[in-house]
Design a protein around this motif. Sequence first.
Motif, PDB file in Angstrom:
ATOM      1  N   GLN A 143      74.910 -24.009  79.672  1.00 54.61           N
ATOM      2  CA  GLN A 143      76.293 -24.199  79.255  1.00 54.61           C
ATOM      3  C   GLN A 143      76.988 -25.151  80.218  1.00 54.61           C
ATOM      4  O   GLN A 143      76.508 -25.374  81.339  1.00 54.61           O
ATOM      5  CB  GLN A 143      77.043 -22.865  79.222  1.00 54.61           C
ATOM      6  N   PHE A 144      78.161 -25.660  79.791  1.00 51.58           N
ATOM      7  CA  PHE A 144      78.854 -26.692  80.571  1.00 51.58           C
ATOM      8  C   PHE A 144      80.340 -26.384  80.700  1.00 51.58           C
ATOM      9  O   PHE A 144      80.936 -25.687  79.878  1.00 51.58           O
ATOM     10  CB  PHE A 144      78.675 -28.066  79.912  1.00 51.58           C
ATOM     11  N   GLY A 145      80.938 -26.963  81.737  1.00 49.21           N
ATOM     12  CA  GLY A 145      82.368 -26.818  81.950  1.00 49.21           C
ATOM     13  C   GLY A 145      82.865 -27.894  82.886  1.00 49.21           C
ATOM     14  O   GLY A 145      82.166 -28.882  83.159  1.00 49.21           O
ATOM     15  N   VAL A 146      84.075 -27.708  83.389  1.00 45.50           N
ATOM     16  CA  VAL A 146      84.704 -28.697  84.266  1.00 45.50           C
ATOM     17  C   VAL A 146      85.398 -27.969  85.420  1.00 45.50           C
ATOM     18  O   VAL A 146      85.486 -26.738  85.437  1.00 45.50           O
ATOM     19  CB  VAL A 146      85.723 -29.563  83.494  1.00 45.50           C
ATOM     20  N   SER A 147      85.896 -28.740  86.355  1.00 46.37           N
ATOM     21  CA  SER A 147      86.616 -28.168  87.490  1.00 46.37           C
ATOM     22  C   SER A 147      87.788 -29.074  87.842  1.00 46.37           C
ATOM     23  O   SER A 147      87.630 -30.291  87.962  1.00 46.37           O
ATOM     24  CB  SER A 147      85.671 -28.037  88.695  1.00 46.37           C
ATOM     25  N   ASN A 148      88.972 -28.478  87.966  1.00 43.38           N
ATOM     26  CA  ASN A 148      90.183 -29.207  88.355  1.00 43.38           C
ATOM     27  C   ASN A 148      90.609 -30.258  87.327  1.00 43.38           C
ATOM     28  O   ASN A 148      91.127 -31.317  87.697  1.00 43.38           O
ATOM     29  CB  ASN A 148      89.990 -29.855  89.731  1.00 43.38           C
ATOM     30  N   PHE A 149      90.399 -29.989  86.056  1.00 47.10           N
ATOM     31  CA  PHE A 149      90.784 -30.890  84.960  1.00 47.10           C
ATOM     32  C   PHE A 149      92.092 -30.418  84.331  1.00 47.10           C
ATOM     33  O   PHE A 149      92.324 -29.218  84.189  1.00 47.10           O
ATOM     34  CB  PHE A 149      89.721 -30.886  83.865  1.00 47.10           C
ATOM     35  N   HIS A 150      92.940 -31.375  83.903  1.00 55.25           N
ATOM     36  CA  HIS A 150      94.101 -31.004  83.107  1.00 55.25           C
ATOM     37  C   HIS A 150      93.729 -31.091  81.621  1.00 55.25           C
ATOM     38  O   HIS A 150      92.661 -31.605  81.269  1.00 55.25           O
ATOM     39  CB  HIS A 150      95.334 -31.835  83.476  1.00 55.25           C
ATOM     40  N   GLN A 153      92.287 -34.309  80.004  1.00 55.75           N
ATOM     41  CA  GLN A 153      90.964 -34.659  80.534  1.00 55.75           C
ATOM     42  C   GLN A 153      89.890 -33.790  79.888  1.00 55.75           C
ATOM     43  O   GLN A 153      88.801 -34.273  79.570  1.00 55.75           O
ATOM     44  CB  GLN A 153      90.965 -34.492  82.064  1.00 55.75           C
ATOM     45  N   VAL A 154      90.210 -32.513  79.695  1.00 54.58           N
ATOM     46  CA  VAL A 154      89.286 -31.631  78.983  1.00 54.58           C
ATOM     47  C   VAL A 154      89.082 -32.138  77.561  1.00 54.58           C
ATOM     48  O   VAL A 154      87.945 -32.225  77.060  1.00 54.58           O
ATOM     49  CB  VAL A 154      89.805 -30.181  78.959  1.00 54.58           C
ATOM     50  N   GLU A 155      90.176 -32.491  76.893  1.00 53.65           N
ATOM     51  CA  GLU A 155      90.092 -32.984  75.517  1.00 53.65           C
ATOM     52  C   GLU A 155      89.244 -34.242  75.420  1.00 53.65           C
ATOM     53  O   GLU A 155      88.473 -34.413  74.469  1.00 53.65           O
ATOM     54  CB  GLU A 155      91.498 -33.281  74.986  1.00 53.65           C
ATOM     55  N   LEU A 156      89.393 -35.129  76.380  1.00 54.15           N
ATOM     56  CA  LEU A 156      88.642 -36.379  76.368  1.00 54.15           C
ATOM     57  C   LEU A 156      87.147 -36.117  76.438  1.00 54.15           C
ATOM     58  O   LEU A 156      86.362 -36.716  75.683  1.00 54.15           O
ATOM     59  CB  LEU A 156      89.075 -37.267  77.535  1.00 54.15           C
ATOM     60  N   VAL A 157      86.746 -35.221  77.333  1.00 58.21           N
ATOM     61  CA  VAL A 157      85.321 -34.890  77.431  1.00 58.21           C
ATOM     62  C   VAL A 157      84.852 -34.169  76.168  1.00 58.21           C
ATOM     63  O   VAL A 157      83.814 -34.498  75.584  1.00 58.21           O
ATOM     64  CB  VAL A 157      85.037 -34.025  78.674  1.00 58.21           C
ATOM     65  N   GLN A 158      85.647 -33.187  75.728  1.00 63.07           N
ATOM     66  CA  GLN A 158      85.242 -32.383  74.584  1.00 63.07           C
ATOM     67  C   GLN A 158      85.124 -33.194  73.297  1.00 63.07           C
ATOM     68  O   GLN A 158      84.323 -32.855  72.411  1.00 63.07           O
ATOM     69  CB  GLN A 158      86.239 -31.235  74.378  1.00 63.07           C
ATOM     70  N   LYS A 159      85.880 -34.274  73.187  1.00 66.34           N
ATOM     71  CA  LYS A 159      85.787 -35.118  71.988  1.00 66.34           C
ATOM     72  C   LYS A 159      84.388 -35.689  71.813  1.00 66.34           C
ATOM     73  O   LYS A 159      83.912 -35.880  70.685  1.00 66.34           O
ATOM     74  CB  LYS A 159      86.799 -36.271  72.087  1.00 66.34           C
TER      75      LYS A 159
END
Length: 305
Positions: A143-150, A153-159
């Motif tokens: 599984q994947f995630g992020v750290s210290n993202f607003h 920024q989360v939306e950009l990756v998730q797209k």
Amino acid sequence: MNHINLGKSGILGSEVALGCMRMNALSEKEAQTMIETAVEHGINFFDHADIYGKGESEKIFANALKNSSIKREDIILQSKCGIGDKMYDFSKSHILQAVDGILERLQTDYLDILLLHRPDPLMEPEEVAEAFSELQDAGKVRQFGVSNFHPYQVELVQKFVSQKLIVNQLQFSIAHTGMIDFGMHVNMKDERSINHDGGILEYSRLHDITIQAWSPFQYGFFEGVFIDDPKFPELNEKLGQLAQAQGVSKEAVATAWILRHPAKIQVIAGTMNPERLKKITEASKVSLTRRDWYDIYFAAGNDLP
């Protein structure tokens, strides 16, 4: 110890996790004691990053785990990548190379979760997507995630990535409450109304992303621990009162304050002291009323509009 379904992924992590950033300061025997203490007190989740001790923390953890009776399949391993030498790097080649290094140092075939560690302004999300798919297809990361993202920024990756991002690791403690302050001071002309993180707390709840709280006892940016610090007399008095009433430590009450939030936040405890870790894990025994929660918030110097 209660467990949290991380991002509704089906991965059930202990609500208190052990952060291994400082494990490079321990001997392998001390690290083994630390890991065994964690597991004995209900912790099944261990948080790493390739930058911690320049990789030494992961190496020491792996050797210590090998010398214990704990099985790899009985614990959850998370690591982070993307912080390089005075720069961030989310290029496909760096992510793939970083994960291979992490797996080698941790002496494991797979990570349960990989996080992107602090946003890279030069990120090409298409490259991140390719890297994630290759890692998942190869069985190297579940599984994947992020750290210290607003949120954006989360939306950009998730797209671009096909995998659901399940975690965002963020600084949060009684003395670092920006995520909460902003939500209560909406439309007010005061310092606490400043939106520092884009409403990441509410965003995460809406999108089933688990927030992991790093530095749960720190104030500022690694300026110090507020527990028993004379700079926080009212807070320590209130924590002490509640701790005495429930037969636990101040650390347990401070941890329980985070766990009391309905967002089901996971606490990353970074202590390398087994006795202190035992105190922290007592948080699962603590019951805080709404009045208790607000009183602790006020004792830390916060207010309501």
